[in-house]
Design a protein around this motif. Structure first.
Motif, mmCIF file in Angstrom:
data_model
loop_
_atom_site.group_PDB
_atom_site.id
_atom_site.type_symbol
_atom_site.label_atom_id
_atom_site.label_comp_id
_atom_site.label_asym_id
_atom_site.label_seq_id
_atom_site.Cartn_x
_atom_site.Cartn_y
_atom_site.Cartn_z
ATOM 1 N N TYR A 5 0.833 -1.211 0.000
ATOM 2 C CA TYR A 5 0.000 0.000 0.000
ATOM 3 C C TYR A 5 0.870 1.265 0.000
ATOM 4 O O TYR A 5 0.644 2.206 -0.766
ATOM 5 N N ALA A 6 1.908 1.282 0.863
ATOM 6 C CA ALA A 6 2.779 2.459 0.949
ATOM 7 C C ALA A 6 3.586 2.650 -0.323
ATOM 8 O O ALA A 6 3.866 3.786 -0.730
ATOM 9 N N ALA A 7 3.976 1.563 -0.987
ATOM 10 C CA ALA A 7 4.747 1.694 -2.229
ATOM 11 C C ALA A 7 3.943 2.395 -3.308
ATOM 12 O O ALA A 7 4.472 3.218 -4.076
ATOM 13 N N VAL A 8 2.644 2.077 -3.387
ATOM 14 C CA VAL A 8 1.791 2.734 -4.385
ATOM 15 C C VAL A 8 1.509 4.171 -3.990
ATOM 16 O O VAL A 8 1.510 5.084 -4.831
ATOM 17 N N LEU A 9 1.278 4.413 -2.699
ATOM 18 C CA LEU A 9 0.876 5.748 -2.248
ATOM 19 C C LEU A 9 2.042 6.727 -2.206
ATOM 20 O O LEU A 9 1.907 7.892 -2.605
ATOM 21 N N TYR A 10 3.206 6.292 -1.751
ATOM 22 C CA TYR A 10 4.329 7.198 -1.537
ATOM 23 C C TYR A 10 5.452 7.028 -2.556
ATOM 24 O O TYR A 10 6.388 7.833 -2.568
ATOM 25 N N GLY A 11 5.395 5.996 -3.387
ATOM 26 C CA GLY A 11 6.451 5.778 -4.360
ATOM 27 C C GLY A 11 6.368 6.734 -5.534
ATOM 28 O O GLY A 11 5.428 7.534 -5.664
ATOM 29 N N GLY A 12 7.356 6.643 -6.420
ATOM 30 C CA GLY A 12 7.359 7.482 -7.606
ATOM 31 C C GLY A 12 6.279 7.064 -8.588
ATOM 32 O O GLY A 12 5.629 6.010 -8.433
ATOM 33 N N PRO A 13 6.047 7.861 -9.621
ATOM 34 C CA PRO A 13 4.995 7.544 -10.591
ATOM 35 C C PRO A 13 5.176 6.177 -11.251
ATOM 36 O O PRO A 13 4.211 5.436 -11.430
ATOM 37 N N ARG A 14 6.427 5.840 -11.602
ATOM 38 C CA ARG A 14 6.656 4.556 -12.268
ATOM 39 C C ARG A 14 6.332 3.396 -11.323
ATOM 40 O O ARG A 14 5.693 2.414 -11.724
ATOM 41 N N LEU A 15 6.760 3.482 -10.073
ATOM 42 C CA LEU A 15 6.484 2.414 -9.115
ATOM 43 C C LEU A 15 4.995 2.283 -8.834
ATOM 44 O O LEU A 15 4.452 1.170 -8.774
ATOM 45 N N SER A 16 4.314 3.412 -8.658
ATOM 46 C CA SER A 16 2.882 3.364 -8.349
ATOM 47 C C SER A 16 2.077 2.787 -9.510
ATOM 48 O O SER A 16 1.020 2.186 -9.292
ATOM 49 N N ARG A 17 2.555 2.982 -10.744
ATOM 50 C CA ARG A 17 1.853 2.396 -11.885
ATOM 51 C C ARG A 17 2.172 0.912 -12.058
ATOM 52 O O ARG A 17 1.354 0.156 -12.592
ATOM 53 N N ALA A 18 3.356 0.484 -11.632
ATOM 54 C CA ALA A 18 3.775 -0.901 -11.870
ATOM 55 C C ALA A 18 3.236 -1.874 -10.824
ATOM 56 O O ALA A 18 2.992 -3.053 -11.138
ATOM 57 N N VAL A 19 3.058 -1.434 -9.586
ATOM 58 C CA VAL A 19 2.685 -2.366 -8.509
ATOM 59 C C VAL A 19 1.305 -2.987 -8.702
ATOM 60 O O VAL A 19 1.156 -4.214 -8.552
ATOM 61 N N PRO A 20 0.232 -2.225 -9.029
ATOM 62 C CA PRO A 20 -1.087 -2.874 -9.157
ATOM 63 C C PRO A 20 -1.131 -3.978 -10.216
ATOM 64 O O PRO A 20 -1.599 -5.087 -9.907
ATOM 65 N N PRO A 21 -0.679 -3.753 -11.464
ATOM 66 C CA PRO A 21 -0.723 -4.874 -12.418
ATOM 67 C C PRO A 21 0.198 -6.026 -12.022
ATOM 68 O O PRO A 21 -0.111 -7.198 -12.275
ATOM 69 N N ALA A 22 1.327 -5.706 -11.399
ATOM 70 C CA ALA A 22 2.215 -6.781 -10.944
ATOM 71 C C ALA A 22 1.546 -7.613 -9.857
ATOM 72 O O ALA A 22 1.698 -8.853 -9.822
ATOM 73 N N SER A 23 0.811 -6.957 -8.968
ATOM 74 C CA SER A 23 0.089 -7.685 -7.921
ATOM 75 C C SER A 23 -0.973 -8.595 -8.523
ATOM 76 O O SER A 23 -1.143 -9.750 -8.094
#
Length: 421
Positions: A98-116
């Motif tokens: 949750y924190a990676a998507v909320l506080y991470g950079g734009p690239r990380l926040s876009r990559a985590v949901p589809p990767a999950s």
């Protein structure tokens, strides 16, 4: 998206340290009570505490270094699954996602949901293929709750925060523009008031200065008395004009008393006053009106009247004996006043060396005349010009009569007035 990630060198947040400590204490309590998720792990004993400690470290870095925290959390979760497995470690991993998507950079926040989502699908298919039992779907559901749920929750919260930040920025920009408009309007109004005060009162004050100078230089008692009478008359008129303008500034609301704007029809009266005040200095005044066509727009009439008024005032103060000529020229307009063309106002006066003292001047009159012409999109020039009878001072203003005049008077006037303030 607006990134809230911080530098990896920044110290952890106090709240993150408290969350990490709480997770670590909770995991130790579960271990002490013997509450495990995997009763037959490849690695038993105290090995389960190592993934717990790594996951607690990832929690401490959840906002300071979201990318590093996600990597540590993933490694710790993999280690937890091959040991006895503690619920506290899994719960902390969901918070790290949750924190990676909320506080991470734009690239990380876009990559985590589809990767999950991809990880959940892989776990589900892999478990079904391994055990060939519908209950294996529970593993996919648990994986989705731990990864997909927190990831998409972080996306929703991040989008709301970005929208709120954008609205705050828009509100600040709107407030800044409103303040700029207010300052510009105040500046333009002050410039307009300065021009009106100068044009209305300066004529009387100039006459007072001229006759006071004459009274000081004359020994004739009768001539001095006449000069003092003119001074008193202009003082009374000047005070009346000042009171009228002050009354207009103080009056507000629907009962505001607005006087009629002067027009070119009043030039005869204006020149008669000039003749009376300039007779002692050997000045004569003539008017040649060569206008044709329909009536002029009100802003043009007012500007032309004020320019002539100021030019005559300057002639009374500075011109040498001779003739002051006022010439108005405009082409005929077939549509009765709404077409193109321009009104040309020319005031010439002798500018040879004038005997005796002169009334002082500040130069504000020339600035005001130029502003009035430029507000209507016209041009203005003042300076010496050669003539058959000698050098003369020429004031020349060209005031357009087209549709742009109405726009300048209605909407563009206030915006452009501030240029000469």
């Amino acid at each position: 998206m607006v990134s809230t990630a911080r530098s990896p060198l920044s110290p952890p947040f106090r709240q993150d340290l408290l969350i990490a400590a709480a997770g670590l204490v909770g995991g130790l309590a579960l271990w002490a009570l013997g509450l495990f998720n995997n009763p037959r792990p490849p690695l038993g004993g105290g090995w389960v505490l190592l993934p717990l400690a790594v996951m607690a470290l990832a929690e401490a870095l959840r906002r300071t270094a979201p990318s590093a925290a996600l990597v540590l959390g993933t490694v710790a979760l993999a280690g937890d699954l091959v040991t006895l497995s503690l619920l506290a470690t899994i719960v902390m991993f969901s918070d790290v996602v949750y924190a990676a998507v909320l506080y991470g950079g734009p690239r990380l926040s876009r990559a985590v949901p589809p990767a999950s989502a991809a990880l959940t699908a892989a776990v589900t298919v892999g478990t079904l293929a391994a055990v060939r039992d519908p209950q294996a779907l529970l593993a996919g559901i648990v994986c989705g709750l731990v990864t997909v749920g927190p990831a998409w929750t972080g996306v929703i919260v991040r989008d709301h925060r970005n929208a709120a930040a954008a609205e705050r920025l828009r509100a600040q920009q709107t407030a800044l523009l409103a303040e700029m408009d207010r300052v510009q309007a105040v500046t333009a109004e002050r410039a307009r008031m300065a021009r009106e005060l100068h044009d209305v009162v300066a004529n009387h004050l100039s006459a007072i200065a001229i006759h006071a100078t004459a009274a000081q230089s004359l020994d004739d008692r009768a001539a001095t008395g006449d000069a003092l009478a003119v001074i008193r008359e202009n003082s009374v008129h000047g005070l009346a004009e000042m009171r009228r303008l002050i009354g207009l500034l103080r009056t507000a609301g629907d009962h505001e008393e607005v006087s009629a704007a002067p027009t070119l029809d009043g030039l005869d009266t204006l020149l008669s006053h000039a003749r009376r005040h300039g007779a002692a200095g050997g000045l004569g005044f003539t008017l040649r009106d060569e206008r044709s066509g329909g009536p002029l727009p009100a802003p043009v009439e007012l500007a032309a009247y004020r320019i002539v008024q100021e030019a005559l005032t300057n002639a009374l103060k500075h011109a040498s004996p001779g003739e002051v000529a006022v010439v108005l020229e405009s082409p005929g307009r077939e549509d009765g006043g709404s077409g193109g063309g321009a009104l040309t106002v020319t005031v010439t006066s002798p500018c040879d060396r004038r005997p005796g003292p002169r009334a002082p001047g500040s130069g504000a009159g020339l600035v005001g005349m130029r502003e009035r012409a430029e507000l209507l999109g016209g041009s203005f020039r003042a300076g010496p010009a050669g003539a058959a009878g000698g050098t003369r001072w020429e004031v020349r203003a060209v005031l357009p009569l087209g549709d742009a005049v109405h726009g300048a008077a209605d909407g563009g006037d206030g915006a452009r007035r501030g240029d000469g303030a």
